[in-house]
Design a protein around this motif. Structure first.
Motif, PDB file in Angstrom:
ATOM      1  N   ASN A  87      -5.153  45.014  64.726  1.00 49.79           N
ATOM      2  CA  ASN A  87      -4.517  43.869  65.359  1.00 49.79           C
ATOM      3  C   ASN A  87      -3.840  43.036  65.166  1.00 49.79           C
ATOM      4  O   ASN A  87      -2.084  42.629  65.603  1.00 49.79           O
ATOM      5  N   TYR A  98      -7.884  42.427  75.154  1.00 50.53           N
ATOM      6  CA  TYR A  98      -9.042  41.852  74.335  1.00 50.53           C
ATOM      7  C   TYR A  98     -10.322  42.978  74.216  1.00 50.53           C
ATOM      8  O   TYR A  98     -11.464  42.336  73.707  1.00 50.53           O
ATOM      9  N   THR A 119     -12.114  44.343  70.984  1.00 45.95           N
ATOM     10  CA  THR A 119     -12.329  43.420  70.427  1.00 45.95           C
ATOM     11  C   THR A 119     -13.513  43.217  71.307  1.00 45.95           C
ATOM     12  O   THR A 119     -14.484  43.032  70.373  1.00 45.95           O
ATOM     13  N   ILE A 161     -10.002  43.675  64.005  1.00 46.21           N
ATOM     14  CA  ILE A 161      -8.846  42.223  64.238  1.00 46.21           C
ATOM     15  C   ILE A 161      -7.387  42.459  62.642  1.00 46.21           C
ATOM     16  O   ILE A 161      -6.991  42.261  63.453  1.00 46.21           O
ATOM     17  N   SER A 216      -7.645  37.545  70.133  1.00 47.71           N
ATOM     18  CA  SER A 216      -8.987  38.589  69.171  1.00 47.71           C
ATOM     19  C   SER A 216     -10.026  37.618  69.707  1.00 47.71           C
ATOM     20  O   SER A 216     -11.614  37.954  69.023  1.00 47.71           O
ATOM     21  N   THR A 227     -15.571  44.003  63.506  1.00 51.36           N
ATOM     22  CA  THR A 227     -14.512  42.780  64.342  1.00 51.36           C
ATOM     23  C   THR A 227     -13.105  42.597  63.135  1.00 51.36           C
ATOM     24  O   THR A 227     -12.857  42.690  63.310  1.00 51.36           O
ATOM     25  N   LEU A 287     -13.937  38.307  70.609  1.00 50.42           N
ATOM     26  CA  LEU A 287     -14.615  37.955  69.888  1.00 50.42           C
ATOM     27  C   LEU A 287     -15.836  36.776  70.590  1.00 50.42           C
ATOM     28  O   LEU A 287     -17.046  36.701  70.841  1.00 50.42           O
TER      29      LEU A 287
END
Length: 353
Positions: free
Chosen positions: A286, A233, A236, A283, A141, A279, A145
């Protein structure tokens, strides 16, 4: 004497009124309605999960009782006794009502193959799954980002093309295949590359304690975490990149630059906070996966978590265990989505009005 109104006064007065000029009701009431609606939706989803978990796994081919007694001489009377003991001789509707009543009270039943409460089995395996997927989710995450923000802010450049290309490639790779490849290269060793990491498991089993035990677990953790991060990943990164690209044409960013703010400040203080909303959901989704773990990755690396337990339960099939695990996995997702929905109005007051 008349006092001139400042822009802040005008904004406050506008926020205090509805579109027809009447005073606006408290925002707390609107938030409570929003929260009640989302909570109701979560409860409906949870009930749908209970229904799905009961009927879905009963269409799996195979007889649980015969699977448990495979290779053991068993008479028809003994098979009938086992079916009666596990409640498999009851009508389907009665099995369903009993299952729902027990599940709503926190009783997930008793495992057919382990002859132990499902809740105890899940509690025993949960820490290993939380360790593996929790570490992986935090890493991918943060990585997604960071790389997504840099790719969007310098979109079209070499770094952007490289980041998105690698992310899309890894996202399309099956996790079990990547895990097997990492085992071959870094555990078994290939050519000049020696075997550096264990092939599976969570610990060596040599009786280490204290800091030596922590290092041993960390050593076993490297390859499965790398597998999950490499595959995870990208999502994200792509969501953050897309959200930030949508924000970059906003007038408020032009105004911020006109004030003389540095480009890094414009990105960090204005663009990124407004691009975070989509996002945030990603997250929390996730985080919901933390309870589920990764069945394939845990199986490939023989990780003693819920994923491996789910695979064992499916092979029988152990109906109470697969049902209980399915409810836990789906319940974690529902809970994380609910938390994201409740946080949305706090991050953006326009949501839930």
């Amino acid at each position: 004497m008349t006092t001139a109104s400042t822009p802040a006064d005008v904004v406050r007065a506008d926020e205090a009124r509805t579109t027809d000029g009447a005073p606006r009701t408290g925002s707390s009431l609107g938030y409570l309605r929003h929260a009640a609606g989302k909570l109701g939706g979560a409860l409906v989803s949870l009930f749908a999960v209970l229904v799905t978990s009961f009927f879905l796994f009963r269409i799996i081919p195979g007889d649980p009782v015969k699977a448990m007694t495979h290779g053991v001489p068993t008479s028809a009377e003994q098979l009938a006794t086992l079916r009666r003991q596990f409640g498999l001789d009851l009508p389907l509707w009665q099995q369903f009502t009993d299952y729902c009543a027990k599940a709503l009270s926190g009783d997930l039943g008793t495992s057919f193959q382990f002859r132990a409460p499902v809740g105890d089995l899940i509690a025993e395996k949960l820490p290993a799954t939380l360790l593996l997927t929790g570490v992986a989710v935090v890493i991918y995450s943060a990585l997604g980002l960071w790389l997504g923000t840099r790719s969007a802010w310098r979109h079209g450049g070499l770094g952007d093309k490289l980041n998105t290309g690698i992310a899309l490639t890894l996202w399309s790779v099956p996790s079990f295949w990547l895990g097997l490849l990492l085992i071959i290269v870094f555990s078994v060793g290939i050519g000049p590359v020696p075997g550096l990491f264990p092939t599976g498991g969570m610990e060596s089993g040599t009786g280490e304690t204290g800091f030596a035990y922590v290092l041993d677990v960390a050593h076993h953790l490297v390859l499965p975490v790398v597998t999950l991060v490499a595959v995870g990943y990208a999502q994200t990164l792509l969501v953050m990149r897309s959200s930030l690209l949508d924000e970059m044409g906003g007038d408020y960013l032009t105004t911020a630059r006109a004030k003389g703010l540095r480009d890094d400040d414009v990105r960090r203080r204005h663009a990124v906070p407004n691009a975070l909303l989509p996002t945030v959901t990603m997250i929390f989704i996730n985080l919901g996966h933390v309870a589920a773990g990764s069945i394939l990755v845990e199986t490939v690396f023989s990780w003693p978590g819920l994923g491996g337990l789910f695979y064992q339960a499916l092979s029988v099939p152990d109906l109470p265990l697969v049902q209980g695990l399915f409810v836990v996995f789906a319940g974690a997702m529902i809970l994380m989505n609910l938390i994201a929905d409740l946080l949305y109005p706090l991050l953006d007051p326009r949501v839930g009005r």
